[in-house]
Scaffold this active site. Structure first.
Site, mmCIF file in Angstrom:
data_model
loop_
_atom_site.group_PDB
_atom_site.id
_atom_site.type_symbol
_atom_site.label_atom_id
_atom_site.label_comp_id
_atom_site.label_asym_id
_atom_site.label_seq_id
_atom_site.Cartn_x
_atom_site.Cartn_y
_atom_site.Cartn_z
ATOM 1 C CB SER A 1 18.524 5.255 -26.867
ATOM 2 O OG SER A 1 18.069 4.859 -25.588
ATOM 3 C CE LYS B 1 15.619 5.987 -28.896
ATOM 4 N NZ LYS B 1 14.332 6.515 -28.456
ATOM 5 C CG HIS C 1 15.877 1.233 -27.322
ATOM 6 N ND1 HIS C 1 15.264 2.278 -26.645
ATOM 7 C CD2 HIS C 1 17.077 1.055 -26.710
ATOM 8 C CE1 HIS C 1 16.047 2.696 -25.675
ATOM 9 N NE2 HIS C 1 17.149 1.973 -25.688
ATOM 10 C CG ASN C 2 11.851 4.253 -27.338
ATOM 11 O OD1 ASN C 2 13.055 4.060 -27.211
ATOM 12 N ND2 ASN C 2 11.355 5.435 -27.610
ATOM 13 C CD GLU D 1 12.787 3.712 -22.443
ATOM 14 O OE1 GLU D 1 12.091 4.681 -22.102
ATOM 15 O OE2 GLU D 1 13.689 3.780 -23.316
#
Length: 508
Positions: A149, A203, A206-207, A210
């Site tokens: 990232s 991940k 995480h996105n 986001e």
């Protein structure tokens, strides 16, 4: 298995020719791949690079030369690329997720030996990584799925790295990854996440966080612009000021920058570029995966889901324009439904508080999803450590991640960030401003799905008695699903319709 025959000659930057054989190689030289390769080389680790398109290999080698004669060796065929590496070899893949990864692996595997490792640095679905781990293990090859990232800049200067899979594959290049990753006062923004597809799953979440973060920031901008009438210049100043306080983060920082950029195609020199951008949001799938996983694990993630819905609805540009026309013809105003008279300074402060509280809810939902998946898969994810590696390099890096880390350090079994004493105090302190912003947006007809979802999440989670008792009664009436009572143990079923008719008859 690889032949001991020497590798064919490679194109290289001037420094690479005198360097020892690289321990690491990278296949896939789009911008992210090139930048990560140059990052690794700049940290003092020679690296071989490969791409099916020779022009991209040449471009990577040329950049390495131009950016300081970095030790980058370019290869145009998979055999020479693999055999240029010292054993145990590590090959990082930065190609498009899905079939392209499998195709690249198929091209490289014939030249790899037992003990060598493949590291997929793309946004891959975690179950694909788990399949590839098994396929690689059958050949004696180690495998990592590694979230990367930070975008192009992060890849070049220091990303947040989330590797998961075979721990030996991580340990073989741990020193390289720790130097290439973003650096904070707590160390390098990389850690071994866990086994299997843990790195890709982390991940993905995480996105998802986001997505929520970006939606909330966009809503804050919309309220400031439409309720407060702030200009782009004023909004830039607001976000710049926010970035010096509790909202300090990469996304708030770049938002401030965006509002300072004039439209380069406007000959008059006036007008902000952001105002000329079509209001249709793109996506690559990780947000959708996050919401799907939340549903499968029965984890409430309404802020993240609202951000996904917002992107879907933004894509209906033509339908939205048509709907506005139809509804306006029926008397719906095209602008604000109600004018809100409020001091700009007061509005900015209340929106700041609403944004902060909403963001905490979004992060809380993501962390709860990670914990649930960790339990299901036995990954033993360390939520405090994940918050730590997100403090630098990544897109969601933010000042309060340090406080999230400390919250999980204090209590690794923390049920929800909202009930950590520090965050609980801040949520309570900000709730009045938060409610005011959402209420005023509703009155004015401004869509704030993210902030509204966060507030509903907060109110639902803090409620000791929900109307779910009625839903259970309905389910038992039409489906005999049974219900539990608050005053005695066990499951119960009631002949609701029969009793209701009897009761109604008696009343008559």
């Amino acid at each position: 298995m690889a032949s001991p025959a020497p590798a064919p000659p490679a194109a290289s930057s001037s420094a690479a020719g005198s360097s020892p054989p690289p321990r690491i190689g990278l296949a896939g030289l789009a911008t992210m791949g090139q930048n990560l390769a140059l990052n690794i080389a700049e940290r003092g680790f020679p690296i071989s690079v490969y791409n099916r398109t020779a022009a991209k290999v040449d471009a990577a080698v040329s950049r390495a030369e131009a950016e300081g004669a970095l030790p980058v060796l370019g290869h145009r065929d998979p055999r020479g690329f693999v055999l240029s590496l010292s054993r145990p070899r590590t090959v990082v893949l930065l190609v498009q997720a899905g079939r392209a990864v499998d195709a690249t692996i198929d091209a490289l595997v014939p030249y790899l030996d037992a003990g060598d490792a493949i590291v997929d640095g793309g946004n891959e679905w975690y179950q694909n990584t788990e399949r590839r781990i098994e396929e690689a293990a059958a050949r004696g090859i180690l495998y990592l799925g590694m979230g990367v990232s930070g975008g192009e800049e992060g890849a070049r200067n220091g990303p947040s790295l989330m590797p998961g899979g075979h721990v030996d594959a991580y340990n073989n290049i741990r020193d390289i990854l720790e130097k290439a990753a973003a650096q904070t006062e707590d160390g390098a923004c990389v850690t071994f996440v866990g086994p299997g597809g843990a790195g890709n799953f982390v991940k993905m979440v995480h996105n998802g966080i986001e997505y929520g973060d970006m939606q909330l920031i966009a809503e804050a901008y919309d309220v400031l612009r439409r309720v407060g009438g702030l200009s782009n210049s004023e909004i830039a100043d607001v976000f710049a000021e926010w970035n010096r306080g509790e909202l300090e983060s990469f996304l708030v920082e770049i938002t401030a920058d965006i509002f300072t950029v004039a439209d380069p195609l406007d000959g008059s020199g006036g007008g902000g570029l952001v105002d000329k951008i079509l209001d249709k949001t793109g996506m690559k799938g990780t947000g959708k995966w996050t919401v799907q996983q939340a549903a499968e694990l029965a984890i409430a993630a309404p802020t993240i889901a609202a951000s996904l819905d917002g992107r879907y609805l933004s894509g209906l540009k033509e339908e939205r324009v048509a709907a506005a026309g139809v509804l306006e013809a029926e008397g719906m105003p095209s602008g604000l439904l109600e004018t809100i008279n409020v001091d700009k300074k007061m509005l900015v402060d209340r929106v700041r508080q609403a944004l902060y509280a909403s963001k905490i809810c979004s992060y809380a939902q993501g962390m709860n999803l990670l914990r649930a998946k960790s339990v299901e898969k036995g990954w033993n994810l360390n939520l405090a450590e994940l918050a730590r590696i997100w403090k630098g390099g990544c897109i969601i890096r933010a000042k309060f991640l340090d406080r999230i880390k400390k919250a999980y350090d204090r209590n690794p079994e923390l049920a929800n960030l909202i009930v950590d004493r520090e965050f609980a105090r801040e949520m309570v302190q900000r709730q009045n401003a938060w409610r005011w912003v959402v209420a005023r947006a509703v009155e004015a007809g401004i869509s704030t799905p993210g902030m509204s979802a966060s507030l509903s999440y907060f109110d639902t989670y803090r409620c000791s008695r929900l109307p779910a008792n009625l839903i259970q009664a309905q389910r038992d009436l039409f489906g005999a699903h049974t219900y539990e009572r608050i005053d005695r143990p066990g499951s119960f079923h009631t002949e609701w319709t029969k009793l209701a008719r009897k009761s109604n008859g008696a009343a008559i």
